[in-house]
Design a protein around this motif. Structure first.
Motif, PDB file in Angstrom:
ATOM      1  N   UNK A   1       8.438   4.671  -1.425  1.00 30.75           N
ATOM      2  CA  UNK A   1       9.000   3.348  -1.640  1.00 30.75           C
ATOM      3  C   UNK A   1       8.937   2.481  -0.398  1.00 30.75           C
ATOM      4  N   UNK A   2       9.298   3.040   0.763  1.00 28.12           N
ATOM      5  CA  UNK A   2       9.276   2.266   2.001  1.00 28.12           C
ATOM      6  C   UNK A   2       7.854   1.860   2.379  1.00 28.12           C
ATOM      7  N   UNK A   3       6.889   2.740   2.123  1.00 31.91           N
ATOM      8  CA  UNK A   3       5.494   2.393   2.392  1.00 31.91           C
ATOM      9  C   UNK A   3       5.057   1.261   1.461  1.00 31.91           C
ATOM     10  N   UNK A   4       5.456   1.327   0.192  1.00 31.83           N
ATOM     11  CA  UNK A   4       5.144   0.247  -0.746  1.00 31.83           C
ATOM     12  C   UNK A   4       5.787  -1.064  -0.307  1.00 31.83           C
ATOM     13  N   UNK A   5       7.000  -0.995   0.227  1.00 27.29           N
ATOM     14  CA  UNK A   5       7.689  -2.196   0.702  1.00 27.29           C
ATOM     15  C   UNK A   5       6.926  -2.817   1.875  1.00 27.29           C
ATOM     16  N   UNK A   6       6.491  -1.972   2.807  1.00 31.43           N
ATOM     17  CA  UNK A   6       5.737  -2.469   3.961  1.00 31.43           C
ATOM     18  C   UNK A   6       4.434  -3.119   3.521  1.00 31.43           C
ATOM     19  N   UNK A   7       3.801  -2.545   2.502  1.00 35.12           N
ATOM     20  CA  UNK A   7       2.545  -3.118   2.012  1.00 35.12           C
ATOM     21  C   UNK A   7       2.784  -4.485   1.376  1.00 35.12           C
ATOM     22  N   UNK A   8       3.929  -4.675   0.720  1.00 36.63           N
ATOM     23  CA  UNK A   8       4.248  -5.978   0.131  1.00 36.63           C
ATOM     24  C   UNK A   8       4.425  -7.031   1.225  1.00 36.63           C
ATOM     25  N   UNK A   9       5.118  -6.684   2.300  1.00 34.32           N
ATOM     26  CA  UNK A   9       5.284  -7.630   3.409  1.00 34.32           C
ATOM     27  C   UNK A   9       3.957  -7.859   4.124  1.00 34.32           C
ATOM     28  N   UNK A  10       3.143  -6.815   4.207  1.00 33.85           N
ATOM     29  CA  UNK A  10       1.810  -6.980   4.808  1.00 33.85           C
ATOM     30  C   UNK A  10       0.998  -8.013   4.030  1.00 33.85           C
TER      31      UNK A  10
END
Length: 283
Positions: free
Chosen positions: A123-132
């Motif tokens: 989930x946290x990796x997916x969140x970082x990808x959204x901000x990226x």
């Protein structure tokens, strides 16, 4: 086997599964310890950031804080905070980066503050990808700065997306240093940064406080030795685990500038008790 025995074994299995699932949820809560409530508003020393929202691929809307690039710059530094931290507090630290005219985007995670969802590694990796994706749509190059757990997220992000460069601060090389002693046994999250580094080609600066007694500097040393990317390691005197941007901000901006000019071999680290560099190796 009698039907009654089969039913009892099935019930026992379901009970054990429920207990394990409950323990995993509890262990995750202890690992990430996400703060609740709205994002805190720190004291701004310069322009205030814009409150923004991104949407993850699984449909969660997450809040962030954003300073648009200025002074002709198009670069954006994506900031990923650590466990038990929040986007507001981190924005208070990194506003020094925005004062130089660089774009700065401070991310937040699912389950933290008023964000929906519960934190997990995926989930946290997916969140970082959204901000990226938000940053990539607004800047030419995206650099990532991650503190502690955020550094592990940054490494995982670099293994999946194209970044201009990475800076980590006080990042662990394995989950054991960040988790309570029982969490490793109960949760499926592993945060194997050493493994992820084999898929990372972006240049990386590892920063660690010489006085960090929460995650010891040996972790950044191990990450530095492992990576095959162009890399530098700076162990800074007077820095503990909490970000001390008075001391590390010149190093972060110096690394970004050095990457743009191809002069990483002349990188200067004030207050460094150890500064090491190495070129990219053949994979």
């Amino acid at each position: 086997m009698k039907r009654t025995q089969i039913v009892l074994l099935a019930l026992l299995g379901l009970t054990l599964l429920a207990v394990q699932t409950g323990c995993a949820h509890f262990a995750r809560e202890q690992l990430y310890a996400p703060p609740v409530g709205p994002i805190a508003v720190p004291e701004w020393t310069g322009p205030e950031p814009e409150r923004v929202a991104v949407t993850t691929e699984d449909g969660l809307e997450l809040a962030g804080l954003y300073w648009a690039p200025g002074n002709g710059s198009a670069d954006i530094i994506l900031v990923l905070h650590g466990r038990r931290d929040n986007a507001g507090r981190m924005a208070g630290y990194v506003q020094r980066l925005a004062e130089s005219g660089r774009g700065v985007l401070v991310a937040s995670y699912r389950g933290f503050n008023d964000n929906p969802g519960s934190p997990t590694e995926a989930g946290l990796v997916a969140d970082a990808r959204a901000f990226y994706r938000f940053a990539r749509a607004r800047g030419n190059d995206v650099y990532v700065f991650g503190h502690s757990l955020g550094g592990a997220v940054a490494i995982q992000l670099a293994a999946r997306e194209e970044l201009a460069g990475i800076v980590t601060l006080a990042t662990f090389s394995d989950l054991g240093e960040a988790a309570p002693f029982y969490s490793e046994l109960l949760i499926p999250d592993s945060w194997e940064s050493i493994v992820a580094l084999s898929r990372v080609e972006e240049p990386i600066l590892f920063i660690h406080g010489a006085d960090d007694d929460y995650v010891e500097p040996s972790h950044s040393r191990r990450l530095f030795r492992t990576t095959c990317s162009l890399a530098a390691l700076a162990i800074i005197e007077g820095v503990r685990h909490r970000p001390n941007f008075r001391l590390i901000q010149p190093l972060i901006t110096g690394w970004v500038d050095a990457l743009r000019t191809g002069t990483t071999d002349t990188l200067v680290a004030p207050n460094a008790v150890d500064l090491d560099r190495k070129p990219a190796c053949t994979r």
